[in-house]
Design an enzyme around this catalytic site. Sequence first.
Site, PDB file in Angstrom:
ATOM      1  CG  HIS A 133      -1.699   1.259   1.368  1.00 55.84           C
ATOM      2  ND1 HIS A 133      -1.278   2.273   2.205  1.00 55.84           N
ATOM      3  CD2 HIS A 133      -2.816   1.715   0.766  1.00 55.84           C
ATOM      4  CE1 HIS A 133      -2.119   3.278   2.107  1.00 55.84           C
ATOM      5  NE2 HIS A 133      -3.064   2.969   1.249  1.00 55.84           N
ATOM      6  CB  CYS A 145      34.818   1.082 -22.190  1.00 56.64           C
ATOM      7  SG  CYS A 145      36.237  -0.027 -22.006  1.00 56.64           S
TER       8      CYS A 145
END
Length: 807
Positions: free
Chosen positions: A427, A758
């Site tokens: 919830h 990279c």
Amino acid sequence: MSTEMKYIRFFEEIGIEDVPLVGGKNASLGEMYQKLMPLGILVPNGFAITAEAYRDLLTRAGAWDALHEVLDDLDADDVEDLARRGRQAREIVLSAPFPDDLRSEILAAYARLKEEYGEDLSVAVRSSATAEDLPNASFAGQQETYLNIRGDEALIDACRRCFASLFTDRAIHYRIDQGFDHFKVALSIGVMKMVRSDLAASGVMFSLDTETGFRDVVFITGAWGLGENVVQGAVDPDEFYVHKPTFEAGHRAVLRRVLGSKKIKMVYAPEGSERPVMNVETTAEERARFCLSDEEVLQLADYAIKVERHYSEAAGEPRPMDMEWAKDGIDGQLYMVQARPETVASQQKGHVLRQYVIKGTAPVLTTGRAVGTMVATGPARLVLDPSKMQDFRPGEVLVADITTPDWEPLMKIASAIVTNRGGRTCHAAIVARELGIPAVVGCGDATERVPDGQEVTVSCAEGDVGKVYEGKVPFEVIETDLEELPRPATKIQINLGNPELAFKTSFLPNDGVGLARMEFIINEYIKAHPLALLHPERIDDAATREQIEALVHGFEHPADFFVRQLSEAVGTIAAAFWPRPVVVRLSDFKSNEYASLLGGRWFEPVESNPMLGFRGAARYTHPAYREGFDLECAAMRRVREEMGLTNLQIMIPFCRTPEEGERVLAAMAENGLKQGENGLKILVMCEIPNNVIQVDAFMRHFAGLSIGSNDLTQLTLGVDRDSEMVAFDYDERDPGVKEMIRLAIEGARRNGRHSGFCGQAPSDYPDMAEWLVEQGIDAISLNPDTVLATTLRILEVEKRLGRKPRG
């Protein structure tokens, strides 16, 4: 039978067009029962008591004027007045005489269900509001559900209470917030066969990722027992992901899973108990085991994909779905018990990317499951007793054991939510998403670790793990209009090692992942040295052996643990960026780093300079590590073949000679990873001067190279990058290093091979990114937080060079 009745419609008689008559929940159940049962989706039978029954009940009782008097001038933000008036409204409905004709029709329909399922039938009695489950407003959880109802009188009583629950405090407040007139919303009731998930498991699933809105996965949560605990957030559930594109292409593999604690389960109460259901503690064995098998996860994914497709076709547009499922412990079958449109992540409009980036650090008070990707600060306010909710002030961080729908007026003014219990479909999580605030749920100890009144920072911007920091930690919000951003000719890829950030990061403008580091995954998700898993008998420390046994508990072979953990982590990254390429670098630990893994010191040499020692390609075919390398290959093969993620490419680090590269490629082929087969590309890291000097020889064996500037700088300049004493001499922009990089790019181009970069330099130094573009590099891989700024800079450079963007 029900066609002769005024107030009853069985599921076979109703469909999605009947929301005004039977509400969203019942209309959807009828739609699935009629249209999706033929496709193999099981739905328990039942019937709807129409909204007309609710209206007639109140009309005959003369209750409308009394309800208007109670509700017309209500200020919903006055919590005490809301509670008083809500109680009055419910009493008006409960005291309304139940009409005889309605009672007899309900009991006749109940009798028909018992003819189908047997006299011992128990049913679920569920509310279904006529304004429920609209694409932009979820009424879920606003009214009540009653489980394990048996017998005529118990059923009538549950229906009476269900009608009254249209006026729970939370339902009244929600309707006012959403602009719905109390008197234009009516309540239908669904009465359906109880699936005996009290003897098995149940949960909630979505046809997208609820935190990021990533649509290519089915996200499934589940726990033991009846589903109310998962829906209400009373339990930390198991989580599973399945990748939709590869599933629909015929591949059958769970993409990723997280074991929940599942400390309690809801079961039927013994006969004669005051309530029909109760919570009991789960066993240690239940907590340690997933509540679903892989086959069951995949069956639920199949259900979810079919449900989403059906509702999307009916709506004429994509319609991600929020669904509830239950497994029957008697017949072993999986049932769908609810489906409604997902109303938060799928409603996010526009092309503005909003990134929250933590810019500092502080002591971490507690951690849990992150809900959303935002950050918020404020004073912590512990609310342990709902009666004390009126003390809560706007902008405070709500810290509680658990939240229920009755707390929503308070949650609406919170800056963030932190709970002890609950998973990412509880919830608190659902409401936090609707409100657009961060939440960290399932912390376990938040109410003990977070002091009342303490200024805190709640961060959900760092992956699946949400953190509550002490004090105010600075953070930045970066907004980018992606619709206006063209793509440069140079491909912009991302450096990413953390699978938890993959879905979120995939929304950045990118051309895939240029470097996914396996070391991060092994550290975080495996924790043990691969050879320690294979040969625990070589470890002469009992405590270490026990830790390894705990890691591999539930696996037939320790090797299966390594392969599954690694493949699911890498697979998550590959799925997030599918079908764009994802380059995974095989393990590049140095021997001292391998030794620090659990059990590692029994399998690693002690080297005086590990940076230049037993690392990278040299390890893979060496007898001292070959078994570990075979496990890495098995995991990569599983990603490509079982999971179907053929966008995965592989990179070999620290390969000293072309001959060493040949040996590694041969070993990979023995493990089912052959260059070129099924589109497999195997790249080599260019980080050793010899990779540049012999670039033509290396390019004869590999599909391309990716330049790792960290080691290339170290070995070109002779500087130990781990030594603070000479760190001032370490600079990737040194002319000698740049010449090495230029020669590597030129060599790859000369051989018709891919060249990528990279290393860290372009992320740290924008001028380095500019220089690489000028040299004609094919792709630059960047850290996520620099992608947008560097992309803009590269577009400027390409414009100066006369290169046209891709669009």
